[in-house]
Scaffold this motif. Sequence first.
Motif, PDB file in Angstrom:
ATOM      1  N   UNK A 208      -6.687 -39.220 -34.887  1.00  0.00           N
ATOM      2  CA  UNK A 208      -6.236 -38.024 -35.798  1.00  0.00           C
ATOM      3  C   UNK A 208      -7.049 -37.379 -36.389  1.00  0.00           C
ATOM      4  N   UNK A 209      -8.217 -37.851 -36.624  1.00  0.00           N
ATOM      5  CA  UNK A 209      -9.369 -37.339 -37.270  1.00  0.00           C
ATOM      6  C   UNK A 209     -10.290 -37.054 -36.089  1.00  0.00           C
ATOM      7  N   UNK A 210     -10.144 -37.304 -34.349  1.00  0.00           N
ATOM      8  CA  UNK A 210     -11.400 -36.925 -33.428  1.00  0.00           C
ATOM      9  C   UNK A 210     -10.839 -35.418 -33.181  1.00  0.00           C
ATOM     10  N   UNK A 211     -12.640 -34.149 -33.529  1.00  0.00           N
ATOM     11  CA  UNK A 211     -11.980 -33.130 -32.004  1.00  0.00           C
ATOM     12  C   UNK A 211     -12.456 -33.513 -30.516  1.00  0.00           C
ATOM     13  N   UNK A 212     -12.823 -34.821 -30.578  1.00  0.00           N
ATOM     14  CA  UNK A 212     -13.711 -35.411 -29.807  1.00  0.00           C
ATOM     15  C   UNK A 212     -13.384 -36.609 -29.409  1.00  0.00           C
ATOM     16  N   UNK A 213     -12.407 -37.519 -28.339  1.00  0.00           N
ATOM     17  CA  UNK A 213     -12.544 -38.741 -28.416  1.00  0.00           C
ATOM     18  C   UNK A 213     -13.432 -38.967 -27.223  1.00  0.00           C
ATOM     19  N   UNK A 214     -14.015 -40.134 -27.036  1.00  0.00           N
ATOM     20  CA  UNK A 214     -14.613 -40.729 -25.666  1.00  0.00           C
ATOM     21  C   UNK A 214     -14.340 -42.093 -25.822  1.00  0.00           C
ATOM     22  N   UNK A 215     -14.095 -42.084 -24.791  1.00  0.00           N
ATOM     23  CA  UNK A 215     -13.446 -44.102 -24.489  1.00  0.00           C
ATOM     24  C   UNK A 215     -15.305 -44.666 -24.140  1.00  0.00           C
ATOM     25  N   UNK A 216     -15.533 -46.031 -24.424  1.00  0.00           N
ATOM     26  CA  UNK A 216     -16.457 -46.065 -24.213  1.00  0.00           C
ATOM     27  C   UNK A 216     -15.919 -47.753 -24.065  1.00  0.00           C
ATOM     28  N   UNK A 217     -15.584 -47.774 -23.423  1.00  0.00           N
ATOM     29  CA  UNK A 217     -14.570 -49.633 -24.008  1.00  0.00           C
ATOM     30  C   UNK A 217     -15.514 -50.850 -22.419  1.00  0.00           C
ATOM     31  N   UNK A 218     -15.133 -51.570 -22.371  1.00  0.00           N
ATOM     32  CA  UNK A 218     -15.073 -52.293 -21.239  1.00  0.00           C
ATOM     33  C   UNK A 218     -13.628 -52.489 -20.976  1.00  0.00           C
ATOM     34  N   UNK A 219     -13.170 -52.559 -19.076  1.00  0.00           N
ATOM     35  CA  UNK A 219     -11.885 -52.969 -18.803  1.00  0.00           C
ATOM     36  C   UNK A 219     -11.572 -54.798 -18.896  1.00  0.00           C
ATOM     37  N   UNK A 220     -10.671 -55.103 -19.880  1.00  0.00           N
ATOM     38  CA  UNK A 220     -10.374 -56.889 -19.825  1.00  0.00           C
ATOM     39  C   UNK A 220      -8.804 -56.432 -19.835  1.00  0.00           C
ATOM     40  N   UNK A 221      -8.481 -57.890 -19.580  1.00  0.00           N
ATOM     41  CA  UNK A 221      -6.864 -58.390 -19.786  1.00  0.00           C
ATOM     42  C   UNK A 221      -5.924 -57.626 -21.301  1.00  0.00           C
ATOM     43  N   UNK A 222      -7.573 -57.612 -22.402  1.00  0.00           N
ATOM     44  CA  UNK A 222      -6.841 -57.242 -23.946  1.00  0.00           C
ATOM     45  C   UNK A 222      -7.114 -56.039 -23.745  1.00  0.00           C
ATOM     46  N   UNK A 223      -8.097 -55.278 -22.960  1.00  0.00           N
ATOM     47  CA  UNK A 223      -7.556 -53.177 -23.300  1.00  0.00           C
ATOM     48  C   UNK A 223      -7.108 -52.071 -22.656  1.00  0.00           C
ATOM     49  N   UNK A 224      -6.632 -53.567 -21.276  1.00  0.00           N
ATOM     50  CA  UNK A 224      -5.943 -52.743 -20.085  1.00  0.00           C
ATOM     51  C   UNK A 224      -4.319 -52.262 -20.754  1.00  0.00           C
ATOM     52  N   UNK A 225      -4.466 -50.672 -20.690  1.00  0.00           N
ATOM     53  CA  UNK A 225      -3.236 -49.745 -21.392  1.00  0.00           C
ATOM     54  C   UNK A 225      -3.544 -49.927 -23.303  1.00  0.00           C
ATOM     55  N   UNK A 226      -4.811 -50.255 -23.516  1.00  0.00           N
ATOM     56  CA  UNK A 226      -4.647 -50.124 -24.774  1.00  0.00           C
ATOM     57  C   UNK A 226      -5.213 -49.013 -25.600  1.00  0.00           C
ATOM     58  N   UNK A 227      -4.843 -47.771 -24.747  1.00  0.00           N
ATOM     59  CA  UNK A 227      -4.466 -46.427 -25.403  1.00  0.00           C
ATOM     60  C   UNK A 227      -3.145 -46.143 -25.091  1.00  0.00           C
ATOM     61  N   UNK A 228      -2.130 -45.531 -25.672  1.00  0.00           N
ATOM     62  CA  UNK A 228      -0.632 -45.193 -25.391  1.00  0.00           C
ATOM     63  C   UNK A 228      -0.894 -44.135 -25.804  1.00  0.00           C
ATOM     64  N   UNK A 229       0.835 -43.689 -25.318  1.00  0.00           N
ATOM     65  CA  UNK A 229       1.551 -42.155 -25.908  1.00  0.00           C
ATOM     66  C   UNK A 229       1.770 -42.052 -26.971  1.00  0.00           C
TER      67      UNK A 229
END
Length: 335
Positions: A208-229
């Motif tokens: 909600x608050x970010x004007x720019x949102x940058x992703x810097x996560x490792x891809x794991x089973x837990x983070x796969x698809x973590x950003x949803x519509x």
Amino acid sequence: MQIVILDDYQDAVRKLACFATLSGHDVKVFNNNVKGAGQLAVRLRDAQVVVLNRERTALTRAVLDKCPKLKLVVQTGHVGAHLDVDACTALGIAVIEGKGDPAPTAEFTWALIMSAMRRIPQYVANLKQGAWQQPGLKSQSMPVNFGLGQRLAGKTLGIWGYGRIGRIVARYGQAFGMHVLVWGSEASRTAAAQSGLDVAATREALFIESDILSLHLRLTDATRGVVTLSELSHMKPQAILVNTARAELIASDALVSALNRGRPGMAAVDVFEAEPIMRGNPLLRLENAICTPHIGYVELEHYEHLFGQAFEAIGHFSAGDTADLLNPQALDHLR
């Protein structure tokens, strides 16, 4: 030794200073990518050593079973899910991984941020078509005057994942007068707070608050698809999502749907679920998407660093030094 180097898209490896390290070995360098296990096995049938250029090619059990002479796989950077280490161990194939430098990807992330905020790719493309100061970006879903671009100073830079790259990008944001807001694991949030940065109250608040949102996560089973519509839909119409980490962090088709709905207003991405990306990928057709061909880590000094490590490891292994193996258990079955 028979050495195969895969996926040298830029035809750069033979021209690196570190390539001289392989003098005396029989080296084949391939500049294109093949996906089929059969085609790949043909390339590797005589290989004793394979050098993987990051995750560009997957070495599965099906492929490894067809590589009878293979003794060593050397990974530039960290090993990921693209390499079946357990299969390598069972087949007596040693694995050595390298260590990447976060600086090139962090710098490239910032280049995407600046390009997206000031609509540089759109202005450049239209100028080449004879349009002076015309950025395009006229979709009805976009805010008024969205094509003009925006300054960074005073904006909120959201960072999800405060690791080696995220920390550098946060410092860039501070240098440009931005408010930096961090989210991530408990360890990431704690480290960010100790660095004097603000931590988002919730994951939703970050979007909600970010004007720019940058992703810097490792891809794991837990983070796969973590950003949803749903989460993307909370972003501002003027906001930008930047992804130089992994495409699979975002739920399939969620980013295209979100951009078509106008929240966020733009995305800048360097990673895709299938690479090399196909010409028909819907992201390539969107005027509010900046797409680059996974080149965040592709930089001369970094290539010298990555391949220099790899070639040095081959020399040590051929001399009988197995101290750096990721899978020392493979020695029990070593070919």
